[in-house]
Design a protein around this motif. Structure first.
Motif, short mmCIF file in Angstrom:
data_model
loop_
_atom_site.label_atom_id
_atom_site.label_comp_id
_atom_site.label_asym_id
_atom_site.label_seq_id
_atom_site.Cartn_x
_atom_site.Cartn_y
_atom_site.Cartn_z
N MET A 1 47.72 -23.49 28.59
CA MET A 1 46.83 -24.50 28.97
C MET A 1 47.29 -25.07 30.16
O MET A 1 46.70 -26.08 30.25
N THR A 2 48.07 -24.63 30.88
CA THR A 2 48.46 -25.29 32.29
C THR A 2 47.55 -25.03 33.25
O THR A 2 47.16 -23.69 33.46
N GLY B 1 35.56 -10.22 24.75
CA GLY B 1 35.54 -9.26 23.41
C GLY B 1 36.68 -8.78 23.65
O GLY B 1 37.82 -8.99 23.37
N PRO B 2 36.79 -7.33 23.83
CA PRO B 2 37.86 -6.28 23.73
C PRO B 2 39.09 -6.64 24.73
O PRO B 2 40.35 -6.67 24.05
N ILE B 3 39.03 -7.16 25.75
CA ILE B 3 40.09 -7.48 26.95
C ILE B 3 40.68 -8.84 26.25
O ILE B 3 41.91 -9.05 26.29
N ASN B 4 39.87 -9.74 25.68
CA ASN B 4 40.57 -11.05 25.04
C ASN B 4 41.06 -11.77 26.14
O ASN B 4 42.49 -12.26 25.96
N ASP B 5 40.40 -12.15 27.11
CA ASP B 5 40.99 -12.93 28.32
C ASP B 5 39.88 -13.97 28.47
O ASP B 5 39.38 -13.87 29.43
N TRP B 6 39.89 -14.94 27.71
CA TRP B 6 38.86 -16.17 27.64
C TRP B 6 38.94 -16.85 28.98
O TRP B 6 37.79 -17.01 29.51
N PRO B 7 39.86 -17.36 29.31
CA PRO B 7 40.02 -18.01 30.68
C PRO B 7 39.31 -17.10 31.78
O PRO B 7 38.63 -17.83 32.66
N MET B 8 39.79 -15.80 31.91
CA MET B 8 39.02 -15.12 33.10
C MET B 8 37.62 -14.86 32.82
O MET B 8 36.59 -15.07 33.85
N GLY B 9 37.12 -14.91 31.63
CA GLY B 9 35.78 -14.72 31.14
C GLY B 9 34.88 -16.10 31.83
O GLY B 9 34.04 -16.00 32.23
N ALA B 10 35.56 -17.19 31.40
CA ALA B 10 35.27 -18.30 31.88
C ALA B 10 35.09 -18.44 33.31
O ALA B 10 33.85 -18.88 33.95
N VAL C 1 36.92 -26.38 32.27
CA VAL C 1 38.41 -26.49 32.01
C VAL C 1 39.11 -25.01 31.52
O VAL C 1 40.35 -24.86 32.13
N MET C 2 38.36 -24.36 30.84
CA MET C 2 39.14 -23.15 30.46
C MET C 2 39.42 -22.11 31.32
O MET C 2 40.26 -21.55 31.43
N SER C 3 38.55 -22.17 32.21
CA SER C 3 38.69 -21.15 33.76
C SER C 3 40.08 -21.39 34.28
O SER C 3 40.47 -20.52 35.05
N THR C 4 40.53 -22.78 34.13
CA THR C 4 41.77 -22.92 34.74
C THR C 4 43.25 -22.70 34.10
O THR C 4 44.14 -22.52 34.41
N TRP C 5 42.82 -22.04 32.72
CA TRP C 5 43.90 -21.81 31.86
C TRP C 5 44.14 -20.27 32.22
O TRP C 5 43.70 -19.55 33.09
N SER C 6 45.26 -19.75 31.53
CA SER C 6 45.49 -18.27 31.70
C SER C 6 45.98 -17.61 30.20
O SER C 6 46.28 -18.47 29.63
N MET C 7 46.37 -16.52 30.36
CA MET C 7 46.69 -15.55 29.30
C MET C 7 48.19 -15.10 29.32
O MET C 7 48.62 -14.75 30.48
N LEU D 1 44.68 -21.97 39.43
CA LEU D 1 43.51 -21.32 39.88
C LEU D 1 43.63 -19.82 39.98
O LEU D 1 43.11 -19.32 40.71
N GLY D 2 44.38 -19.50 39.16
CA GLY D 2 44.98 -18.12 39.01
C GLY D 2 43.87 -17.19 39.02
O GLY D 2 43.91 -16.09 39.64
N ASN D 3 42.88 -17.47 38.12
CA ASN D 3 41.95 -16.41 38.03
C ASN D 3 40.95 -16.46 38.95
O ASN D 3 40.63 -15.40 39.27
N TYR D 4 40.93 -17.43 39.56
CA TYR D 4 39.92 -17.37 41.03
C TYR D 4 40.39 -16.36 41.87
O TYR D 4 39.83 -15.91 42.65
N ALA D 5 41.93 -16.80 41.97
CA ALA D 5 42.45 -15.78 42.97
C ALA D 5 42.45 -14.53 42.77
O ALA D 5 42.28 -13.68 43.73
N ILE D 6 42.68 -14.11 41.46
CA ILE D 6 42.45 -12.82 41.13
C ILE D 6 40.98 -12.00 41.47
O ILE D 6 40.64 -11.08 42.02
#
Ligand SMILES: Nc1ncnc2c1ncn2[C@@H]1O[C@H](COP(=O)(O)OP(=O)(O)OP(=O)(O)O)[C@@H](O)[C@H]1O
Ligand SMILES: [Mg+2]
Lengths: 307, 358
Positions: free
Chosen positions: A71-72, A272-281, A58-64, A75-80
């Motif tokens: 929380m919308t 951690g430092p980058i603080n982009d949990w959705p991307m991490g997920a 679920v979190m991997s579909t969110w963004s920062m 698939l942006g993270n996957y696109a990146i």
């Protein structure tokens, strides 16, 4: 009459109590009994793996957006990940380092396991305990030890210099993929040796005698009997080591340098430092998928060898 | 074909095989018979090359074998536990030895099919070894060894794990197979009946030593000592003492009286054992006619064995009753209800075997 007979008899007149009915059913259904035995493990599995996995998906579909999590779903993270070659490169390197380290470890562990299984006749237990000796110190300690051994002014460089083989210390040992591979192989040796040992130990010696009797020399016996029969252990060793090492980031962070960075480091940085949990997920999920694919490929390969 | 010369084997302090000398002829069905721990398997494993000899020599087909590893010996073996490779199917198990020889694939397939036919398992080629019954595994083990056309086939209690009916069937099959192929078979067994029915010759082993080598009938009729006599079939033993010497040697036999026996090197007063098979006696309700030795006794008990019976007869001067074999007539058995009646035992001089007292 066995103790179970009483439970299998039809219940006495009147309605059987609920407890007796349940007990009967448990005794009768082997599948049900199996699930009962499994239930603690299933519970742990549900709470500690399935639930976090769902959360991760679920979190991997969110963004920062700045410091806020949007929380919308999307698939942006996957696109990146798909478009920026850095991710594929890091993932590929991680798989490569893990594969090389695992292959090297399994290859080096096999003779050790073989030796203990076939040539040690007394004090086998002692040998096996000695093999786990590296685990008696903390992993970080061992990595620091490797830094001392591989470092610029470390044991290897000093030794080579005092032998006159090189004039200046070499840089190649520390902060490289080689360093990561060496440290991983060292750390995981026991995990590879033990399953291989178990599968070798199980081989009935009469199979080898029968093969000799049918005309095979020692080398042929190994290829035709010992290796195929110990393959389950090899496969187990491979998975046991390969899966965790792909995501390992401590070793890479301490010994890898920029050249030895792995996908694990990147994921750690996202959380951690980058603080982009959705991307991490998203990265973590992609990695899991890659490991699954790689594992499947390996399994198919061993299937083909067995033919 | 096989010559075993003064072979001994020591494991640590255990002397498993002591100074065994045997010659096995080409095409012979030879058995090693002995109680558990008598060294049969050890001797067989030395023939196959899995154990070295501590001392002595093994020569197979004119070639001394001590420096020849198992895979180069012209011998194949059927293992006690069959050792069917679990990761291969029946076909690949049978073809195992052929693969290395570089026999053309088509030829291999043809040979395997012929073998499957021979062991009466056609259509089983694709089964996994683990899906076979004990008797089927035994056949596959046999086929796997025979497909290489060895000069000698070693079998270590190959029928031990099978039930009685299957065992008897496989015994017949083994025997006819051996006749048909003309291969030398060396069979290890602790089942005397099996050894006697299958073999051309049998070596009886005890405590690592071979105590007698003979044909089955030789073992039965002329056992060299009490051990062999007791091991092969049922036997009555009588304590006895030699009386007189030379042509009129006789023996004073406990329970049977004094009777002439075959002359031997034994001397007056020597303690001996006289052994007589249950078939060696004839039982009659009246004193037998003719001159042969006889003694009066009393019928104690009858033991029905299906088609034949053992009659136990008490005689004076002997604690244990004498076992006598007789045909069991259905319906009109003359011994029916005769327990406790007086009877006469008759026998001939040839029925008596004189053995050393132990
Ligand atoms: N590898 C070994 N190490 C030590 N002792 C052994 C070994 N193999 C056999 N022995 C001993 O040698 C003796 C003969 O054993 P062997 O296996 O030849 O007997 P066997 O006649 O085949 O008996 P069985 O009918 O029970 O199979 C036994 O006392 C056994 O304990
Ligand atoms: Mg044995």
């Amino acid at each position: 009459m066995t103790p179970f007979d009483s439970d299998l008899r039809p219940a006495p007149a009147g309605r059987p109590s609920l407890a007796v009915g349940l007990r009967n059913r448990v005794h009768r259904s082997e599948a049900l009994r199996g699930y009962l035995l499994l239930s603690p493990a299933l519970a742990v599995l549900g709470v500690a793996i399935i639930a976090p996995l769902i959360l991760l998906i679920v979190m991997s579909t969110w963004s920062m957006s700045g410091f806020d999590m949007l929380m919308t779903p999307g698939l942006g993270n996957y696109a990146i990940i798909a478009s920026d070659p850095i991710y594929a490169a890091l993932l590929g390197r991680s798989l490569k380092i893990a594969a090389i380290a695992t292959a090297a470890t399994v290859l080096l562990s096999y003779p050790v396991a073989y030796f203990v299984a076939f040539h040690v006749h007394r004090h086998k237990m002692l040998w096996l305990i000695l093999l786990t000796l590296p685990f008696w110190t903390s992993y970080l300690m061992r990595i620091f030890a490797w830094r001392v051994v591989l470092g610029y002014e470390g044991v290897i460089n000093s030794a080579l210099m005092s032998l006159g083989l090189i004039e200046a210390p070499m840089q190649v040992f520390l902060y490289s993929q080689t360093a990561v591979t060496i440290a991983l192989a060292h750390a995981w040796a026991a995990f590879a040796i033990l399953p291989i040992y178990v599968s070798l130990e199980k081989i009935d010696k009469s199979y080898l005698e029968a093969a000799a009797d049918l005309g095979d020399n020692a080398a042929r016996r190994f290829w035709r009997i010992t290796l195929p029969l110990s393959l389950p252990g090899v496969v187990a060793a491979f998975f046991l080591m390969f899966i965790p090492t792909v995501g390992d980031y401590v070793t890479a962070a301490m010994l890898g340098g920029p050249d030895g960075m792995m996908v694990g480091n990147l994921i750690q940085a996202q959380f951690g430092p980058i603080n982009d949990w959705p991307m991490g997920a998203a990265l973590a999920l992609v990695m899991t998928l890659a490991v699954a694919v790689a594992g499947l490929a390996f399994l198919l390969l061993t299937r083909m060898i067995r033919r | 074909m096989i010559s075993i010369q003064n072979v001994s084997k020591t494991f640590g302090r255990v002397q498993a095989v002591r100074d065994v000398t045997l010659d096995i002829a080409r095409g012979e069905f030879f058995s090693l018979l002995g109680a558990s721990g008598s060294g049969k398997t050890t001797l067989l494993r030395m023939l196959a090359g899995f154990e070295g000899v501590t001392s002595g020599k093994i020569v197979i087909d004119g070639q001394p074998m001590q420096d020849t590893p198992p895979h180069l010996r012209p011998i194949n073996m059927v293992f006690q536990n069959y050792a069917i490779f679990p990761h291969l199917n029946v076909r690949d198990n049978i073809a195992y030895g052929l693969r290395r020889l570089g026999t053309p694939k088509a030829e291999q397939a043809r040979m395997v099919d012929a073998m499957l036919e021979m062991i009466a398992l056609p259509g089983y080629g694709d089964r996994l070894a683990t899906q076979l019954s004990g008797g089927q595994m035994q056949r596959v083990a046999l086929a796997r060894a025979l497909i290489l056309k060895p000069k000698v086939l070693l079998l270590d209690e190959p029928l031990g794990a099978l039930d009685k009916q299957l065992r008897e069937q496989m015994q017949l099959e083994l025997r006819s197979l051996q006749r048909q192929l003309g291969i030398t078979f060396v069979l290890v067994t602790h089942d005397q009946e099996e050894a006697l029915t299958l073999s051309d010759r049998v070596a009886v082993m005890s405590n690592g030593q071979v105590i007698q080598v003979d044909t089955p009938s030789g073992l039965y009729d002329r056992p060299v000592n009490r051990q062999v006599a007791a091991f092969v079939g049922t036997m009555n033993f009588f304590d006895a003492r030699i009386r007189a010497q030379g042509p009129d040697t006789s023996a004073e036999i406990a329970g049977l009286g004094r009777h002439p026996v075959a002359p031997s090197a034994r001397r007056d007063g020597d303690r001996v054992l006289v052994a007589i098979r249950p078939e060696g006696f004839a039982l009659s309700p009246q004193p037998p006619e003719g001159p042969g030795p006889r003694v009066a006794g009393r019928l104690m008990a009858r033991q029905y064995l299906g088609g034949r019976q053992l009659l136990h007869v008490a005689v004076e001067g002997r604690a244990a009753p004498v076992a006598v074999a007789a045909v069991a007539h259905r319906g009109q058995d003359p011994w029916e209800g005769m327990e406790d009646n007086p009877v006469w035992l008759g026998w001939s001089r040839d029925a008596m075997t004189v053995l050393d007292a132990d």
